[in-house]
Design an enzyme around this catalytic site. Structure first.
Site, PDB file in Angstrom:
ATOM      1  N   THR A 108       0.848  -1.188   0.000  1.00  0.00           N
ATOM      2  CA  THR A 108       0.000   0.000   0.000  1.00  0.00           C
ATOM      3  C   THR A 108       0.883   1.236   0.000  1.00  0.00           C
ATOM      4  OG1 THR A 108      -1.760   1.183   1.177  1.00  0.00           O
ATOM      5  CG2 THR A 108      -0.199  -0.039   2.530  1.00  0.00           C
TER       6      THR A 108
ATOM      7  N   HIS B   2       2.572 -11.437  14.318  1.00  0.00           N
ATOM      8  CA  HIS B   2       3.638 -11.928  15.188  1.00  0.00           C
ATOM      9  C   HIS B   2       3.414 -13.391  15.605  1.00  0.00           C
ATOM     10  CE1 HIS B   2       7.218 -11.483  17.317  1.00  0.00           C
ATOM     11  NE2 HIS B   2       6.926 -10.509  18.183  1.00  0.00           N
TER      12      HIS B   2
END
Length: 415
Positions: A333, A386
């Protein structure tokens, strides 16, 4: 009578909102001609007629939510254009009706002359029998007959409409506080796509252990290379040489070195993707969409630039198909086109990584301990899940992107 149903749209799309009827009752439609625009969670799709005929009636209005398989219109294959939906003759599939009897006509005329309605609805014996079987009160029926005589098809139509209303989800009534006239506001209903974007962004933050790491890139070498090559590139390929092809190649090189960034979680399994379908976020008037550049690793710079340009044009003209949006493995993006200096992009679930590009800004950079130079610098950000990507790999991925962009010729070998 031919029923027009909401077709299967995609595996994850089960309903949509009626955006606009392209044809109106009484219009003649050819087989394959679009009659309705439907807004789904991802894109707008057109529903076409499967047979030629006259659009007899529409069973949903603009703004209504319809599900896959719902009947939304009826087409009369034997109808004549301009007859109008409500005034057309009954379909050959409808129950056969008989002409009104003389005593029934007389009863209606007497009622009209006395300026009153008949105390008992006028209906054929067959219609009365059908109404009793279905538990329908004849007083609730709106007759098409100009004399007010209720027929069997009126009973059938009333039942279908009642069932359609019952199947629609009931909207919860919410009390709206009175607006202060001194502080005017405008209330705008969120489009289906905006609602979906909001829902999925929240879900991404709630389901993933999202973290963002940052770095900065010296764009000097890339900008010099682009300046030297852009004219010849345009002449040879018919498309401009932008930054997105370089960053796409750099991302692919980094994904090959850090494969867990090109993955997703399915249950208790990690799915490592051995392909590189790169999503490129595009801002449109109706919200952000992420069309996918398929097999970007097999495309050269010109191929990537052409595909990105093609997808962006389709997004702005509302021509994207569901296949253009599904199955990406990683997303890029670029908030820099709007002037963003720094941001933390949100994951495009179920992907586990997204790269954020930002505006290029000239800043003093230390060349060594004694010297500074003004350099065109860009902050880049990697948001990642994560749960499966460790901080070491995330930082390493971003450093690899930085190295490839700062040495753009290396992209020919490693991208």
């Amino acid at each position: 009578m031919i029923e027009v149903k909401v077709p299967e749209l995609a595996e994850s799309v089960t309903e949509g909102t009626v955006a606009e009827w392209l044809k109106q009752p009484g219009d003649y439609v050819e087989k394959g001609e679009d009659i309705l625009e439907l807004e789904t969670d991802k894109v707008n799709v057109e529903i076409s007629a499967e047979e030629s005929g006259v659009l007899k009636e529409t069973l949903a209005e603009s703004g209504d939510t319809v599900k896959v398989g719902d009947v939304i219109a009826k087409i009369d294959a034997n109808g004549e254009a301009g007859a109008g939906g409500e005034d057309q003759s009954a379909s050959t599939d409808a129950p056969k009706t008989e002409e009104p009897k003389q005593e029934e006509v007389k009863e209606v005329e007497e009622a009209k002359s006395n300026n009153e309605t008949p105390s008992r609805p006028i209906a054929s014996p067959a219609a009365r029998k059908l109404a009793r079987e279905k538990g329908i009160d004849l007083n609730d029926i709106s007759a098409r007959d100009p004399l007010g005589r209720i027929r069997q098809e009126d009973i059938v139509e009333h039942e279908q409409k009642s069932q359609a209303v019952k199947s629609q989800p009931k909207e919860e009534k919410k009390e709206t506080p009175n607006d202060d006239p001194a502080k005017p506001v405008e209330r705008i209903r969120m489009s289906r796509r905006r609602q979906t974007i909001a829902k999925r962004l929240v879900e991404a933050q709630q389901t993933a252990a999202m973290l963002t790491t940052f770095n900065e890139v010296d764009m000097t070498n890339l900008m010099d290379l682009r300046k030297r090559r852009k004219d010849k590139f345009l002449d040879d390929n018919g498309v401009k040489l932008g930054f997105m092809s370089f960053f796409t190649k750099a991302v692919i090189g980094a994904l090959k070195k850090y494969p867990y960034v090109n993955a997703e979680i399915q249950g208790d399994e990690i799915v490592l993707k051995k392909f590189y379908d790169i999503g490129v976020a595009v801002s449109t008037e109706e919200g952000l969409v992420v069309p996918v550049v398929r097999d970007a690793d097999r495309l050269d710079f010109a191929g990537i630039e052409k595909e990105i340009g093609n997808l962006a044009d389709k997004a702005h003209s509302k021509k994207l198909g569901l296949n253009d949006l599904q199955g990406g493995s990683f997303t890029i993006t670029n908030g820099g086109v709007f002037g963003s200096l720094w941001s933390t992009p949100i994951l495009n679930a179920p992907q586990v990584g997204i790269l954020g590009m930002h505006t290029i800004q000239w800043r003093p950079v230390a060349i060594d301990k004694d010297n500074f130079e003004n350099r065109p610098m860009m902050y880049i950000a990697l948001s990642y899940d994560h749960r499966i990507i460790d901080g070491k790999d995330a930082v390493g991925f971003l450093v690899k992107v930085k190295e490839l962009i700062e040495d753009p010729e290396s992209l020919l070998l490693e991208g």
